[in-house]
Design an enzyme around this catalytic site. Sequence first.
Site, PDB file in Angstrom:
ATOM      1  N   SER A   1       0.676  -1.287   0.072  1.00  0.00           N
ATOM      2  CA  SER A   1       0.085  -0.124   0.077  1.00  0.00           C
ATOM      3  C   SER A   1       0.865   1.155  -0.052  1.00  0.00           C
ATOM      4  O   SER A   1       2.064   1.060   0.215  1.00  0.00           O
ATOM      5  CB  SER A   1      -0.897   0.087   1.261  1.00  0.00           C
ATOM      6  N   LYS A   2       0.145   2.527  -0.365  1.00  0.00           N
ATOM      7  CA  LYS A   2       0.839   3.612  -0.255  1.00  0.00           C
ATOM      8  C   LYS A   2       1.738   3.765   0.983  1.00  0.00           C
ATOM      9  O   LYS A   2       2.844   4.253   1.050  1.00  0.00           O
ATOM     10  CB  LYS A   2      -0.084   4.755  -0.690  1.00  0.00           C
ATOM     11  N   ARG A   3       1.244   3.468   2.198  1.00  0.00           N
ATOM     12  CA  ARG A   3       1.677   3.707   3.447  1.00  0.00           C
ATOM     13  C   ARG A   3       2.848   2.898   3.626  1.00  0.00           C
ATOM     14  O   ARG A   3       3.671   3.639   4.292  1.00  0.00           O
ATOM     15  CB  ARG A   3       0.598   3.120   4.358  1.00  0.00           C
TER      16      ARG A   3
ATOM     17  N   GLY B   1       5.297   2.557   1.269  1.00  0.00           N
ATOM     18  CA  GLY B   1       6.262   3.371   0.785  1.00  0.00           C
ATOM     19  C   GLY B   1       6.570   4.405   1.372  1.00  0.00           C
ATOM     20  O   GLY B   1       7.881   4.771   1.765  1.00  0.00           O
ATOM     21  N   ASP B   2       5.520   5.165   2.172  1.00  0.00           N
ATOM     22  CA  ASP B   2       5.849   6.233   2.729  1.00  0.00           C
ATOM     23  C   ASP B   2       6.929   5.934   4.032  1.00  0.00           C
ATOM     24  O   ASP B   2       7.646   6.733   4.178  1.00  0.00           O
ATOM     25  CB  ASP B   2       4.728   7.011   3.162  1.00  0.00           C
TER      26      ASP B   2
END
Length: 503
Positions: free
Chosen positions: A261-263, A265-266
Amino acid sequence: MQQVRVRFAPSPTGPLHIGGVRTALYNYLFAKKNKGTFILRIEDTDQGRFVEGAEEYIMESLKWCGIVVDEGITEGGKYGPYRQSDRKEIYRQYADILVEKGDAYISFDTPEQLAKLRSDSEKEGDTFIYNAAARVRLKNSLSLPEAEWKNLLATGCPYVIRYKMPVNEDIHFDDIIRGHIVVNTNTLDDKVLFKSDGMPTYHLANIVDDHLMEISHVIRGEEWLPSLPLHFLLYRSFGWNAPLFAHLPLLLKPDGKGKLSKRDGDKMGFPVFPLFWPYGETAKGYREEGYYPEAFVNMLALLGWNPGTENEIFSLAELIDVFSIEKVHKSGSRFDPEKAKWFNHHYLQCRTNNQLALEFRDFLRAKGYHHDIVNLEKLVGIIKERVNFVKDIWKETDFFFRGPDNYDVEVIKKRWQSETPVQLLELKAVLENIDDFSPAITESVVKEWVESKGYNTGAVMNAFRLVIVGASRGPHIFDIISWIGKKETLNRIERGVSVIGKQ
RNA sequence: GGUCCAUUCGUCUAGUGGCUAGGACGUCAGGUUUUCAUCCUGGUAACAGGGGUUCGAUUCCCCUAUGGACUACCA
């Protein structure tokens, strides 16, 4: 074999996730491998989730990867339009066909009523399913007297059209990747095919469009596997031949559980999207982080598939050549950001010094440094094997462009002896007499001088590096001084001796 | 909870009814580099568990465990 026609059918609800890019890639590779057609269809039947800019983002992402769309919104084609909202009028008639056949029915229950039924069931520990057992006591054209539901229709009462799931039937179907699967219809529910807002749901639009566009193979994410029986049933109800299906495994988080998920990556500092997403909550992109598209595509292709050889480096053209859908794995792949960097390192080494110099020049200009290409080619040649990205070149070469602001105290402690200043000033005098500052010349002259004086080579060279670089890092010292030139070299020695001497 | 899908080194994976289970990334060690990195060499490390079938199972079957997806008038 029939003409191969495959489609990538994303929903424009935000930036395209790398899992989506991989799905597009596999569709593309399969199409090209089989001399077929790759179609891009935009599935925007959910008006509430439409996001401005997402459609353009999808198209630009594919373009960046080198994936060429044969038929689509901008490319055109005989089977258009290729955006489902532009096909709105098509779907209703197909829903009606199913109602007339008795394979679908009209349902008047409101979302609120159904939500309540679901939460009530949950409280009692079971799950509400809109199926044969439930529909007789709900508000629809199966349970209500004909006059009554026709009246509701006439008075404009909102309704949806649901598929009438057969009772207790084993549905057999095949998936190219997963093999034979059997599901009993009793575990399935009466899915909505046509919404009260006049738009079809995914299930209806998907089947109708795939049929109308003569899609031969549906290659999509694993999240669609549970609705495959419904889709098979739909093809059967319409009396159409179903395409072949292949459900791709998911991309998983680098650590922990669940899908990427994007999370993640962050949190871990790597992009989850191909391109920078500039709207709302922004997101990093592979392109802007400095990845080459060929590295990105190569890395993505090998996540969930490989040709069975030990080769790991493939261009897009080579991928087309060796790709086979049967070799796609069944299980999900954990994404590894380290390996992604390694791929980029590889492709960076393949670039010529001229290409890299051009790319690095743009980076330098942003920092206010202007150098000609010949100089930068030399620099890049010295440094490229140490970096994964063009932007890393700066981190490895900042001292080429400016002298040290300060000097590493650990190195001073270790390498700066009482005799060092005198030695360095002598070295300065030696260098001053050299006109040709090419590395081979300076190196041999300096070495001769060190030997003739009987100095400790390590001590002299490390102190030399300290005044030039400011730390104990970097390429060959003679490569560095050759690049920065005689004047700058002498200045740095002098400055180093005076600054460090005072510390 | 229900349905379906999956399970080889830390990660991506190759592979077979009998192999020292191979490669890559990472990691560790040594070498090169009188720096750092690169690079080279070498090492570490896996068939989820339990039952079958079989002369023999990592490979075929079943069960368990674990993980995942789905379970919307979202796709």
